[in-house]
Enzyme design. Structure first.
Site, PDB file in Angstrom:
ATOM      1  N   HIS A 125      39.306  25.829  36.779  1.00 17.97           N
ATOM      2  CA  HIS A 125      40.653  26.417  36.761  1.00 17.97           C
ATOM      3  C   HIS A 125      40.769  27.659  37.661  1.00 17.97           C
ATOM      4  O   HIS A 125      41.881  28.137  37.900  1.00 17.97           O
ATOM      5  CB  HIS A 125      41.061  26.796  35.332  1.00 17.97           C
ATOM      6  CG  HIS A 125      41.204  25.621  34.410  1.00 17.97           C
ATOM      7  ND1 HIS A 125      42.043  24.565  34.678  1.00 17.97           N
ATOM      8  CD2 HIS A 125      40.605  25.328  33.217  1.00 17.97           C
ATOM      9  CE1 HIS A 125      41.953  23.670  33.693  1.00 17.97           C
ATOM     10  NE2 HIS A 125      41.087  24.107  32.800  1.00 17.97           N
TER      11      HIS A 125
ATOM     12  N   ASP B 158      35.379  17.333  27.500  1.00 17.16           N
ATOM     13  CA  ASP B 158      36.456  17.550  26.527  1.00 17.16           C
ATOM     14  C   ASP B 158      37.378  16.327  26.451  1.00 17.16           C
ATOM     15  O   ASP B 158      38.381  16.349  25.733  1.00 17.16           O
ATOM     16  CB  ASP B 158      37.235  18.848  26.796  1.00 17.16           C
ATOM     17  CG  ASP B 158      37.449  19.157  28.264  1.00 17.16           C
ATOM     18  OD1 ASP B 158      37.212  18.262  29.098  1.00 17.16           O
ATOM     19  OD2 ASP B 158      37.877  20.285  28.577  1.00 17.16           O
TER      20      ASP B 158
ATOM     21  N   ASP C 196      36.890  16.430  33.801  1.00 18.64           N
ATOM     22  CA  ASP C 196      37.277  17.260  32.656  1.00 18.64           C
ATOM     23  C   ASP C 196      38.655  16.798  32.150  1.00 18.64           C
ATOM     24  O   ASP C 196      39.478  16.303  32.927  1.00 18.64           O
ATOM     25  CB  ASP C 196      37.340  18.729  33.117  1.00 18.64           C
ATOM     26  CG  ASP C 196      37.596  19.717  31.994  1.00 18.64           C
ATOM     27  OD1 ASP C 196      36.619  20.330  31.524  1.00 18.64           O
ATOM     28  OD2 ASP C 196      38.774  19.883  31.596  1.00 18.64           O
TER      29      ASP C 196
ATOM     30  N   HIS D 126      41.145  18.534  31.432  1.00 16.32           N
ATOM     31  CA  HIS D 126      42.238  19.323  32.026  1.00 16.32           C
ATOM     32  C   HIS D 126      42.283  19.171  33.542  1.00 16.32           C
ATOM     33  O   HIS D 126      41.252  18.989  34.187  1.00 16.32           O
ATOM     34  CB  HIS D 126      42.053  20.811  31.680  1.00 16.32           C
ATOM     35  CG  HIS D 126      41.973  21.091  30.208  1.00 16.32           C
ATOM     36  ND1 HIS D 126      40.776  21.191  29.525  1.00 16.32           N
ATOM     37  CD2 HIS D 126      42.951  21.279  29.294  1.00 16.32           C
ATOM     38  CE1 HIS D 126      41.013  21.442  28.244  1.00 16.32           C
ATOM     39  NE2 HIS D 126      42.328  21.497  28.075  1.00 16.32           N
TER      40      HIS D 126
ATOM     41  N   TYR E 213      34.405  21.233  23.913  1.00 17.11           N
ATOM     42  CA  TYR E 213      34.504  22.279  22.892  1.00 17.11           C
ATOM     43  C   TYR E 213      34.123  21.802  21.487  1.00 17.11           C
ATOM     44  O   TYR E 213      34.206  22.577  20.543  1.00 17.11           O
ATOM     45  CB  TYR E 213      35.917  22.898  22.944  1.00 17.11           C
ATOM     46  CG  TYR E 213      36.181  23.361  24.362  1.00 17.11           C
ATOM     47  CD1 TYR E 213      35.589  24.522  24.834  1.00 17.11           C
ATOM     48  CD2 TYR E 213      36.900  22.573  25.264  1.00 17.11           C
ATOM     49  CE1 TYR E 213      35.728  24.905  26.158  1.00 17.11           C
ATOM     50  CE2 TYR E 213      37.060  22.947  26.578  1.00 17.11           C
ATOM     51  CZ  TYR E 213      36.468  24.122  27.032  1.00 17.11           C
ATOM     52  OH  TYR E 213      36.585  24.482  28.343  1.00 17.11           O
TER      53      TYR E 213
END
Ligand code: Q9C
Ligand code: ZN
Length: 352
Positions: free
Chosen positions: A164, A289, A200, A202, A328
Site C-alpha cells: 500500500h 488475507d 493479497d 487488498h 491477519y
C-alpha cells in the site's frame, strides 16, 4: 529457497483507527513470528538476515523527502511532546480541495500529507522495522539467479508489509514498498522487465502508483472489488496504466466470498497476461488475507488451498522473489504462507 528475515520488526507495534476506535493494530509482531516458525518447520531452505539496506535503492523507488520524513517523524513527535506513543495524522489533502505541491512544514500536517489512511501510526521502532523489511526484500532480490527458472527463488519475510506504500505515502499498515524495492533491484541487476503479481486480498495501490507510468514492470493485482473493499479508491478493472505504462497494469477485482475456484480462475487469467508481457523475473506480493478465516477480509480460500496458489505462480517458470504482505488470522497465518511456499517449491523442482 532462501528465506530472509529480521527481528527488527518486533519493536514496531502500532495502533490503528478501526471503525472509530483506536485499537492495537491487526498488523502485529506475532504475525511475523508465526510465519517464521512455520517456514522453519516446513524445511524450505536456509534462513538468513538481511544485508545492509541500499538507501539509494529506496530513494529511487520512493520520494527521498518521504523516506527522510519516515526516518525522522517519530523523533520529531517526541520532541514536540505528544503523549501518544504513535505519530498519526488526522487531516488529509482531500480530492479537489488541496493546493497541489504545497507540503506543510508542520509535523501533523506532514503526517496527513504523507499518508492516506489512519490504520497505521509511526512508533519508536517503525523506521528500523520498515528499513529492515526493505532490506529483506533487497537481499532476496539479490539471491535469485536471473539466468534460471522458478527453481531459483527467495522469500522475504517482511514486516511491516509494503504494497500500500506509494511514492510518498504510507497507509494500510505499509511504509516502504518492499515488493517494489525487490522489483527495482531485479531491474538494476539486469532484468529487462519484471512481473509483479499481487495476490493479497487488498489492491496493491502503492505498487500500482509506483509503476503505473512504466513499461519495465508488469503489475497484476487480484483483490476485493474497490466498490466495497479497502483501499476503496483504486483497483478498478479500467485502470490499465498511463503513458509508457499503458497496458502494463492489470486489475482483477472480485466479488465477496471468492472461493479457490473463482480466485484461481482470475489468477490464471493474470498469469496468461504476464506470459504475454515478456518478463524475465517475478515478484509476488504474497498476502494470505484471502483466507476464509481472515478477520478483516472477505474471500474464502482454505488452508488446504494455498499450495495451489504457489504451484500456479511457479508455473510461470521465472526466477522469483516472494514478499510477505497481509494475512491477519494469526493462528493459521504460518500454515497458509508455508503452504504457498511449499506449493511453489514443489512445482518449481518438478519442472527442472
Ligand atoms: N477494520 C495489508 O493487507 N485497514 N493491509 C483495515 C480493519 C486496512 C491491509 C481496518 C487494511 C490494510 C498489507
Ligand atoms: Zn491485505
Amino acid at each position: 529457497m532462501l528465506i530472509v528475515s529480521s527481528d527488527a520488526h518486533r519493536a514496531h507495534h502500532a495502533v490503528e483507527l478501526d471503525t472509530g476506535e483506536l485499537i492495537p493494530s491487526w498488523e502485529h509482531p506475532g504475525r511475523a513470528d508465526a510465519v517464521s516458525a512455520a517456514v522453519a518447520g516446513a524445511d524450505l531452505g536456509t534462513m538468513v538476515g538481511p544485508d545492509p539496506l541500499d538507501r539509494s535503492l529506496v530513494d529511487r523507488v520512493h520520494d527521498p523527502v518521504y523516506v527522510e520524513f519516515l526516518e525522522t517523524a517519530h523523533e520529531r513527535w517526541v520532541a514536540e511532546g505528544h503523549r501518544a506513543p504513535g505519530a498519526m495524522g488526522f487531516a488529509w489533502p482531500a480530492r479537489g480541495a488541496a493546493s497541489p505541491d504545497r507540503r506543510p512544514d508542520d509535523l501533523l500536517g506532514q503526517l496527513g500529507w504523507h499518508s492516506f489512511a489512519a490504520d497505521c501510526s509511526i512508533v519508536a521502532g517503525t523506521w528500523a522495522a520498515a528499513a529492515d523489511a526493505a532490506a529483506c526484500a533487497q537481499t532476496a532480490a539479490d539471491a535469485v539467479d536471473l539466468a534460471a527458472g522458478a527453481e531459483s527463488s527467495a522469500f522475504a519475510l517482511c514486516r511491516p508489509p509494503g504494497h500500500h506504500a506509494g511514492v510518498d505515502t504510507f497507509g494500510g499498515y505499509c511504509y516502504l514498498n518492499n515488493a517494489a524495492i525487490a522489483a527495482q533491484r531485479l531491474l538494476d541487476r539486469g532484468a529487462t522487465r519484471v512481473a509483479l503479481v499481487d495476490v493479497d486480498f487488498h489492491h496493491g495501490n502503492g505498487t500500482q502508483e509506483l509503476f503505473s507510468d512504466r513499461d519495465d514492470v508488469a503489475f497484476c493485482s487480484i483483490h476485493g472489488d474497490p466498490t466495497w473493499a479497502f483501499p476503496w479508491f483504486s483497483g478498478h478493472a479500467g485502470e490499465t496504466g498511463v503513458g509508457a505504462g499503458e497496458g502494463f497494469t492489470l486489475n482483477l477485482p472480485l466479488d465477496r466470498g471468492a472461493t479457490l475456484e473463482v480466485w484461481l480462475d482470475a489468477l490464471g487469467g493474470g498469469l496468461d497476461w504476464v506470459r504475454g508481457h515478456g518478463c524475465d523475473a517475478l515478484v509476488v506480493s504474497l498476502g494470505v488475507d484471502t483466507f476464509e478465516g481472515d478477520p478483516i477480509s472477505e474471500f474464502a480460500l482454505g488452508t488446504d488451498d494455498f499450495p495451489a496458489v504457489g504451484a500456479a505462480l511457479a508455473g510461470l517458470g521465472l526466477p522469483t522473489v516472494l514478499v510477505l504482505e497481509g494475512g491477519y488470522a494469526t493462528d493459521e497465518l504460518g500454515a497458509n504462507v508455508a503452504g504457498v511456499l511449499t506449493g511453489f517449491a514443489t512445482t518449481a523442482a518438478a519442472s527442472i
